[in-house]
Design an enzyme around this catalytic site. Structure first.
Site, PDB file in Angstrom:
ATOM      1  N   LYS A 124      49.361  11.180  33.487  1.00  0.00           N
ATOM      2  CA  LYS A 124      48.419  10.197  34.040  1.00  0.00           C
ATOM      3  C   LYS A 124      47.124  10.332  33.249  1.00  0.00           C
ATOM      4  CE  LYS A 124      48.315   7.072  37.304  1.00  0.00           C
ATOM      5  NZ  LYS A 124      49.391   6.273  37.896  1.00  0.00           N
ATOM      6  N   ASP A 164      47.390   1.021  35.802  1.00  0.00           N
ATOM      7  CA  ASP A 164      47.172   1.534  37.162  1.00  0.00           C
ATOM      8  C   ASP A 164      45.938   0.782  37.651  1.00  0.00           C
ATOM      9  OD1 ASP A 164      48.098   3.804  39.120  1.00  0.00           O
ATOM     10  OD2 ASP A 164      45.926   3.985  39.123  1.00  0.00           O
TER      11      ASP A 164
HETATM   12  P1  NDP Z   1      44.649  -2.944  40.873  1.00  0.00           P
HETATM   13  O1  NDP Z   1      43.468  -2.482  40.132  1.00  0.00           O
HETATM   14  O2  NDP Z   1      45.410  -4.125  40.365  1.00  0.00           O
HETATM   15  O3  NDP Z   1      44.290  -3.211  42.400  1.00  0.00           O
HETATM   16  C1  NDP Z   1      43.742  -2.215  43.185  1.00  0.00           C
HETATM   17  C2  NDP Z   1      43.347  -2.814  44.526  1.00  0.00           C
HETATM   18  O4  NDP Z   1      42.929  -1.761  45.395  1.00  0.00           O
HETATM   19  C3  NDP Z   1      42.188  -3.770  44.416  1.00  0.00           C
HETATM   20  O5  NDP Z   1      42.271  -4.727  45.431  1.00  0.00           O
HETATM   21  C4  NDP Z   1      40.988  -2.846  44.615  1.00  0.00           C
HETATM   22  O6  NDP Z   1      39.817  -3.489  45.072  1.00  0.00           O
HETATM   23  C5  NDP Z   1      41.525  -1.913  45.687  1.00  0.00           C
HETATM   24  N1  NDP Z   1      40.860  -0.613  45.620  1.00  0.00           N
HETATM   25  C6  NDP Z   1      40.739   0.178  44.527  1.00  0.00           C
HETATM   26  N2  NDP Z   1      40.047   1.286  44.824  1.00  0.00           N
HETATM   27  C7  NDP Z   1      39.730   1.170  46.128  1.00  0.00           C
HETATM   28  C8  NDP Z   1      39.021   2.002  47.034  1.00  0.00           C
HETATM   29  N3  NDP Z   1      38.489   3.160  46.627  1.00  0.00           N
HETATM   30  N4  NDP Z   1      38.887   1.578  48.327  1.00  0.00           N
HETATM   31  C9  NDP Z   1      39.424   0.404  48.730  1.00  0.00           C
HETATM   32  N5  NDP Z   1      40.106  -0.423  47.917  1.00  0.00           N
HETATM   33  C10 NDP Z   1      40.253  -0.041  46.639  1.00  0.00           C
HETATM   34  O7  NDP Z   1      45.621  -1.653  40.963  1.00  0.00           O
HETATM   35  P2  NDP Z   1      47.169  -1.601  41.313  1.00  0.00           P
HETATM   36  O8  NDP Z   1      47.518  -2.686  42.260  1.00  0.00           O
HETATM   37  O9  NDP Z   1      47.906  -1.459  40.055  1.00  0.00           O
HETATM   38  O10 NDP Z   1      47.268  -0.176  42.033  1.00  0.00           O
HETATM   39  C11 NDP Z   1      47.148  -0.019  43.455  1.00  0.00           C
HETATM   40  C12 NDP Z   1      47.778   1.298  43.871  1.00  0.00           C
HETATM   41  O11 NDP Z   1      49.169   1.316  43.490  1.00  0.00           O
HETATM   42  C13 NDP Z   1      47.176   2.557  43.249  1.00  0.00           C
HETATM   43  O12 NDP Z   1      47.252   3.615  44.162  1.00  0.00           O
HETATM   44  C14 NDP Z   1      48.117   2.840  42.076  1.00  0.00           C
HETATM   45  O13 NDP Z   1      48.084   4.204  41.680  1.00  0.00           O
HETATM   46  C15 NDP Z   1      49.444   2.486  42.729  1.00  0.00           C
HETATM   47  N6  NDP Z   1      50.525   2.196  41.803  1.00  0.00           N
HETATM   48  C16 NDP Z   1      50.414   1.200  40.871  1.00  0.00           C
HETATM   49  C17 NDP Z   1      51.470   0.926  40.012  1.00  0.00           C
HETATM   50  C18 NDP Z   1      51.431  -0.206  39.067  1.00  0.00           C
HETATM   51  O14 NDP Z   1      52.491  -0.507  38.476  1.00  0.00           O
HETATM   52  N7  NDP Z   1      50.328  -0.897  38.870  1.00  0.00           N
HETATM   53  C19 NDP Z   1      52.700   1.751  40.038  1.00  0.00           C
HETATM   54  C20 NDP Z   1      52.741   2.707  41.128  1.00  0.00           C
HETATM   55  C21 NDP Z   1      51.683   2.928  41.937  1.00  0.00           C
HETATM   56  P3  NDP Z   1      38.637  -3.903  44.037  1.00  0.00           P
HETATM   57  O15 NDP Z   1      39.137  -5.141  43.381  1.00  0.00           O
HETATM   58  O16 NDP Z   1      37.462  -4.089  44.895  1.00  0.00           O
HETATM   59  O17 NDP Z   1      38.501  -2.755  43.071  1.00  0.00           O
END
Ligand code: NDP
Length: 444
Positions: A124, A164
């Site tokens: 990571k 991510d």
């Molecule tokens: P994105 O950046 O596309 O979206 C993240 C979302 O979560 C946004 O809506 C963001 O809001 C919100 N967010 C981020 N940080 C916080 C926080 N501290 N408090 C509240 N809301 C928050 O990321 P992903 O959708 O790719 O990832 C989301 C989760 O899924 C993570 O935990 C990631 O590790 C996990 N994941 C992702 C994978 C992937 O293929 N992308 C694979 C496996 C797991 P804002 O827009 O305001 O930042």
């Protein structure tokens, strides 16, 4: 193994890394019995070698913003374990990123990748740079500077990063372009690439779709499915968007989504037209979820999580520790029957205990969100054979991988009373494969 002694030792050697300690504690507490059946593991000090990353790169990233000011951020890559394949795991760009968060994610990734049955080790990385509010030119300048350091440590058979939080198609494109220039080769070093230059069909959808495929397997064990079920989703990024899409396709109703500022509650449900709006808002216009509530005239709650809203199924898809013990109690009291994690470690240990004590279906991210990295693995395969597979082929493989992961969880996690402890199932199944490979490869 004495799990609490191992953990105390890690805390002493690596203080101030609470998320890393939390992830290790969860795994150790569930694999201890299985581990102790193998005295040869302890003799090889396997557990310590598995908890501590192989190596950690940490570097300064300097770039110029649009006003001509010089900015500095930190860059990291954690190469956790490569006994079953090249290091593999996403890059996160978010202001909260630090060593503890990335070490927890790399540790988890090792078990998750093992569960997929594909040949991938765990890694990571990322930066405390946040793309939020930055222009395209600023993101590109940052990424190019970040890549000037990272490119030396990655490669198609060495370490293959992906996206991510804060790293989507735009960022992967900029990184791949710079990497290609620096190493003078066109290889499949990144996954999540654009379709035009080696990306796999279904990769953007894979984590959300995979989570719902896993959920369907869990619901099947209770003789039910998604039809008519009310779901709460957190986040509105990549994982949340395709989670919502698949829930809609399978007849469920999603009433919430969120971003880091707050959540929206839409009692009529987010239909496909509203989802298209969210995708444009978040992926193109890069706005705030509050704007959804303004457009569709529904409730917006600033600074809160959606877990107080009544639902049958909760799908946390934003970030770590976003669902605590109190949220979990409310969900259970409101009749929630299943929680399936799209995000990594979104439920705190207290929340997990509440779900398991109530004996509701609970799938940890390590199992439920493994679809993303699985299709990344399939992207690597396609790049290696220089061919691309159809949507149907990739989707069928994804579904079959998620079903296999579910089966492994049931095999290793079923308790005496028949309740499936998916946390234990995923940890033991993921661990045994890595442990056996480590034993076979000697003390390295
Ligand atoms: P994105 O950046 O596309 O979206 C993240 C979302 O979560 C946004 O809506 C963001 O809001 C919100 N967010 C981020 N940080 C916080 C926080 N501290 N408090 C509240 N809301 C928050 O990321 P992903 O959708 O790719 O990832 C989301 C989760 O899924 C993570 O935990 C990631 O590790 C996990 N994941 C992702 C994978 C992937 O293929 N992308 C694979 C496996 C797991 P804002 O827009 O305001 O930042």
């Amino acid at each position: 193994m004495n799990a609490s002694k191992v953990l105390d030792d890690l805390k002493r050697r690596f203080p101030n890394e609470p998320e890393y300690h939390q992830a290790v504690e969860e795994v150790l507490s569930t694999i201890e019995d299985e581990y102790n059946k193998h005295p040869e593991f302890d003799k090889a000090n396997l557990i310590e070698r598995l908890c501590i990353p192989d190596r950690v790169f940490q570097f300064r990233v300097t770039w110029m913003d649009d006003k001509g000011n010089i900015q500095t951020n930190m860059g990291y890559r954690i190469q956790h374990n490569n006994v079953i394949g090249p290091y593999k795991g996403g890059l996160r760009f978010h202001s909260s990123v630090n060593l503890s968060i990335l070490k927890f994610l790399a540790f988890e990734q090792t078990f998750k990748n093992s569960l997929t049955t594909l040949p991938m080790g765990g890694a990571k990385g990322g930066s405390d740079f946040s793309p939020r509010g930055k222009s395209n030119a600023e993101v590109m300048r940052f990424v190019q500077s970040f890549m000037l350091e990272l490119w030396k440590h990655i490669g198609p058979d060495q370490d293959v990063p992906a996206g991510d939080i804060g790293v989507g198609g735009r960022e992967i494109g900029f990184m791949f372009g710079m990497y290609k220039k620096l190493c003078k080769e066109f290889t499949g070093t990144f996954t999540g690439k654009g379709r035009e230059y080696g990306g796999s069909l279904i990769r953007p959808e894979a984590t959300g779709y995979g989570n719902i495929y896993f959920l369907m397997e869990m619901l099947k064990t209770k003789g039910t499915d998604l039809k008519g079920k009310v779901c709460t989703v957190s986040g509105s990024g990549n994982v949340a968007q395709y989670t919502i899409e698949k829930v809609l396709e399978l007849g469920g109703k999603v009433v919430t989504c969120s971003d880091s500022d707050g959540y929206v509650y839409d009692p009529d449900g987010i239909d496909s037209e509203k989802l298209a709006y969210i995708m444009e808002l978040k992926n193109v216009y890069r706005g705030r979820i509050r704007e959804y509530a303004e457009k569709y005239g529904c409730k917006y709650v600033e600074g809160a999580k959606p877990w107080g809203e009544k639902c049958d199924i909760a799908l946390p898809s934003a970030t770590q520790n976003e669902l605590n013990g109190d949220h979990a109690k409310t969900l259970v009291a409101n009749g929630c029957i299943a929680v399936s994690e799209g995000a990594n470690m979104p439920s705190t240990p207290e929340a997990i205990k509440v779900f398991q004590d109530a004996k509701i279906l609970y799938a940890p991210g390590k199992a439920a969100n493994a679809g993303g990295v699985s299709v990344s693995g399939l992207e690597m395969s396609q790049n290696s054979i220089r061919l691309s597979w159809s949507t149907e082929e990739v989707d069928a493989k994804l579904k079959s991988i998620m079903q296999n992961i579910h089966e492994a969880c049931v095999k290793y996690g079923t308790e005496a009373d028949g309740y499936v402890n998916y946390v234990k199932g995923a940890n033991v199944a993921g661990f045994m494969k890595v442990a056996n490979a480590m034993m076979a490869q000697g003390i390295v």
